[in-house]
Write an enzyme that holds these catalytic residues in place. Structure first.
Site, PDB file in Angstrom:
ATOM      1  CD  GLU A  96      35.884  43.831  18.240  1.00 38.12           C
ATOM      2  OE1 GLU A  96      35.040  43.726  19.124  1.00 38.12           O
ATOM      3  OE2 GLU A  96      36.889  43.066  18.197  1.00 38.12           O
ATOM      4  CB  CYS A 124      37.710  29.156  31.185  1.00 38.76           C
ATOM      5  SG  CYS A 124      37.473  29.596  32.777  1.00 38.76           S
ATOM      6  CB  CYS A 169      38.456  22.076  35.340  1.00 38.39           C
ATOM      7  SG  CYS A 169      37.319  23.591  35.377  1.00 38.39           S
ATOM      8  CB  CYS A 226      42.754  27.234  38.187  1.00 38.55           C
ATOM      9  SG  CYS A 226      41.146  28.001  38.326  1.00 38.55           S
TER      10      CYS A 226
HETATM   11  S1  SF4 Z   1      40.915  25.065  35.437  1.00 39.65           S
HETATM   12 FE1  SF4 Z   1      40.349  27.365  35.938  1.00 39.65          FE
HETATM   13  S2  SF4 Z   1      40.946  28.371  34.158  1.00 39.65           S
HETATM   14 FE2  SF4 Z   1      40.970  26.126  33.526  1.00 39.65          FE
HETATM   15  S3  SF4 Z   1      38.820  25.667  32.772  1.00 39.65           S
HETATM   16 FE3  SF4 Z   1      38.670  25.418  34.958  1.00 39.65          FE
HETATM   17  S4  SF4 Z   1      37.885  27.203  36.011  1.00 39.65           S
HETATM   18 FE4  SF4 Z   1      38.741  27.954  34.012  1.00 39.65          FE
END
Ligand code: SF4
Length: 352
Positions: free
Chosen positions: A39, A194, A201, A210
């Protein structure tokens, strides 16, 4: 709201079990010393760059007691090239605390781990959860991003209010029975799905709930209040050579590269030609009445740090046998340079 949170945690855990193929060399590691070392080395360093260092450290110092017993110079030499040398200094201090105060046994509570020098909230939570399965949530850039987007939070992450809010939320969505697995999973999710740019998405298991995705805000969150200001610095390094010997000194100021060595440095507020550097009060004071000669044209190298751009210029000069430097400087042969730790920019120059 509880539903939304449970859905979030379940999705992250299921994604990890079914889809996560991100290979990380430390996954599954339980030894707190090794987790801590990885780390610290990987703070602000890419895995591909940091991992060979980790392996060299483990080979040289298989336990924290071995690391604590090493000399500063040895450890800084091994760290050379990784940058952010305060990390190395704090790491050594922490190793010596563990070897001394804790009799070689790594602290096993979050508070004990967090009290070690150089260990912030993120690192303490990572060690506590990975090594001891303690319920502490990690909060790094990936986690901030996933939480901000999923919950649609536009409070800037770099403010006191933002830190408080995200810390609380991260704790609320933590998987309490498997905090170590969950912590690694959410960081992987942020890195793989993400992502900062072009998050995946379509096909994201969180998409249905989301907030950022549903409202078309993925490019706008997370929010930061400050812009990174990058300072330009101009380092003029003088390689004063006296009968085959070079003068070097250890940087002791509270500045970048503390504890590393360097040649005579004259920092100027702007790019400076040879004459300007050689007429500077510092150089004039060093040389007194002694004559000197430029022996090679200057070489320029640039290095980008997170908050600073260093423009270095290396100039070689010969000085007479009667010349001496003030206290704090060492005289070494070129061969002996390898016994000292230098900033990367000097190592690059020497390798040319
Ligand atoms: S839907 Fe929301 S959580 Fe999923 S990748 Fe897209 S922005 Fe990120």
């Amino acid at each position: 709201m509880t539903d939304t949170r449970n859905f979030f945690t379940d999705c992250i855990m299921t994604w990890d079990r079914v889809k996560n193929s991100r290979a990380m060399p430390w996954k599954g590691e339980k030894d707190p010393y090794r987790i801590w070392l990885s780390e610290i080395i990987l703070q602000q360093t890419r895995v591909e760059q940091g991992w060979p260092y980790y392996e060299r450290f483990i080979a040289a110092y298989p336990t924290v007691t071995h690391l604590a017993a090493a000399t500063d110079e040895e450890v800084f030499r091994l760290w050379q090239g990784l940058g952010y040398y305060a990390r190395c200094k704090n790491m050594l201090a922490a190793a010596r605390t563990i070897a001394g105060t804790h009799k070689g046994r790594f602290p096993q509570t979050y508070e004990g781990i967090a009290a070690l020098k150089g260990v912030g909230a993120y690192t303490a939570a990572a060690i506590a959860s990975f090594a001891f399965n303690l319920p502490h949530a990690v909060l790094d850039g990936n986690v901030y991003r996933v939480l901000a987007r999923y919950f649609g939070i536009d409070t800037p992450t770099d403010t006191t209010a933002g830190k408080k809010l995200f810390t609380q939320l991260a704790g609320e969505v933590l998987h309490l029975r498997q905090p170590g697995i969950y912590n690694q999973a959410i960081m992987d999710f942020g890195a793989v799905v993400c992502k900062p740019q072009q998050p995946l998405c379509q096909g994201c298991p969180l998409a249905a709930r989301c907030q950022a995705f549903q409202q078309g805000l993925t490019d706008l969150v997370p929010v930061k209040s400050k812009k990174l200001v990058i300072r330009k610095r101009y380092f003029n390094y003088l390689l004063l050579r006296k009968k085959g010997l070079l003068f070097i000194r250890k940087r002791t100021e509270k500045d970048i590269w503390e504890n590393l060595h360097e040649f005579v440095l004259i920092e100027t507020p702007a790019p400076a030609a040879d004459e300007i550097v050689l007429q500077s009060p510092l150089f004039q004071r060093l040389m007194g009445r002694h004559a000197y000669k430029i022996t090679a044209p200057a070489v320029e190298i640039k290095q980008q740090l997170t908050h600073q751009t260093i423009h270095a210029r290396f100039l070689q000069l010969s000085v007479p046998a009667a010349f001496n430097m003030p206290e704090g400087y060492l005289q070494v042969t070129e061969e002996q340079l390898k016994n000292y730790a230098f900033p990367k920019i000097i190592v690059d120059y020497l390798q040319r």
